[in-house]
Design an enzyme around this catalytic site. Structure first.
Site, PDB file in Angstrom:
ATOM      1  CG  LEU A  97      -2.943  11.451  32.262  1.00  0.00           C
ATOM      2  CD1 LEU A  97      -4.083  12.294  31.700  1.00  0.00           C
ATOM      3  CD2 LEU A  97      -2.953  11.479  33.785  1.00  0.00           C
ATOM      4  CG  HIS A  98      -0.046  11.493  26.545  1.00  0.00           C
ATOM      5  ND1 HIS A  98      -1.052  10.595  26.267  1.00  0.00           N
ATOM      6  CD2 HIS A  98       0.026  12.309  25.461  1.00  0.00           C
ATOM      7  CE1 HIS A  98      -1.567  10.851  25.083  1.00  0.00           C
ATOM      8  NE2 HIS A  98      -0.934  11.891  24.569  1.00  0.00           N
ATOM      9  CG  LEU A  99       1.890  17.527  31.284  1.00  0.00           C
ATOM     10  CD1 LEU A  99       0.688  18.447  31.092  1.00  0.00           C
ATOM     11  CD2 LEU A  99       2.538  17.751  32.651  1.00  0.00           C
TER      12      LEU A  99
END
Length: 189
Positions: A97-99
């Protein structure tokens, strides 16, 4: 010796102390290796979560922490937070997951084709606040069909800063450069 998968690159990058800009107990901020704008940061959890589709309502604190780290990254740029997009890709190309915390100028040599553009300037980029809201409402994020995702990536090009509809990607790149030059000119005047 086994070779690492390209899609696991982020998992290895967050462990590199030299790449870490900000760190908390829950997440870390790094610069995107191939930035799609003048300022492009990634906020990644330490927890092994592949994508937004693996989040649950239990991850509310994690998402808040990731957002706060993103705000710290924005603070290093001299720009205001409204000049940034905060979001997650519907179909990320890399695991973990990466913002994305990315300046809305989208001016970069690494922004090299229409799919890059549409990945950030259509609903393909799930806005952070919408992800948080959906998790509160449903407890999970619905995975859209591959057909819908591809349709978003094929969306006709349009400038995100004005109503300009370029004929092709090269025209859009030239147009974005004019916005950046105009912004620079207005801040130095």
């Amino acid at each position: 010796m086994a070779t690492q998968a390209w899609s696991d690159g982020l998992i290895h990058a967050i462990s590199n102390v030299k790449k870490q800009l900000f760190v908390s107990d829950l997440a870390v901020v790094i610069k995107d290796k191939y930035p799609k704008a003048l300022h492009h940061f990634l906020v990644l959890p330490w927890k092994d979560i592949d994508s937004v589709y693996d989040l649950s309502s239990d991850d509310d604190g994690l998402l808040q922490n990731m957002y706060e780290l993103g705000l710290k990254a924005v603070g290093t740029t001299g720009l205001t937070v409204d000049r940034f997009d905060f979001g997650y890709h519907m179909k990320p190309s890399m695991r973990r997951l990466h913002l994305h915390v990315i300046s809305k100028d989208y001016y970069s040599p690494c922004l090299s084709h229409r799919y890059h553009w549409n990945a950030f300037n259509t609903e393909f980029l799930l806005k952070h606040e919408n992800v948080v809201e959906k998790l509160h409402e449903a407890g999970h994020i619905h995975r859209p069909s591959l057909h819908y995702i591809m349709k978003l990536l094929e969306t006709p090009l349009q400038c995100n800063q004005c109503m300009y509809n370029p004929n092709n990607f090269a025209d859009l790149k030239l147009h974005l450069k004019q916005h950046v030059e105009s912004d620079i000119e207005s801040t130095t005047s």
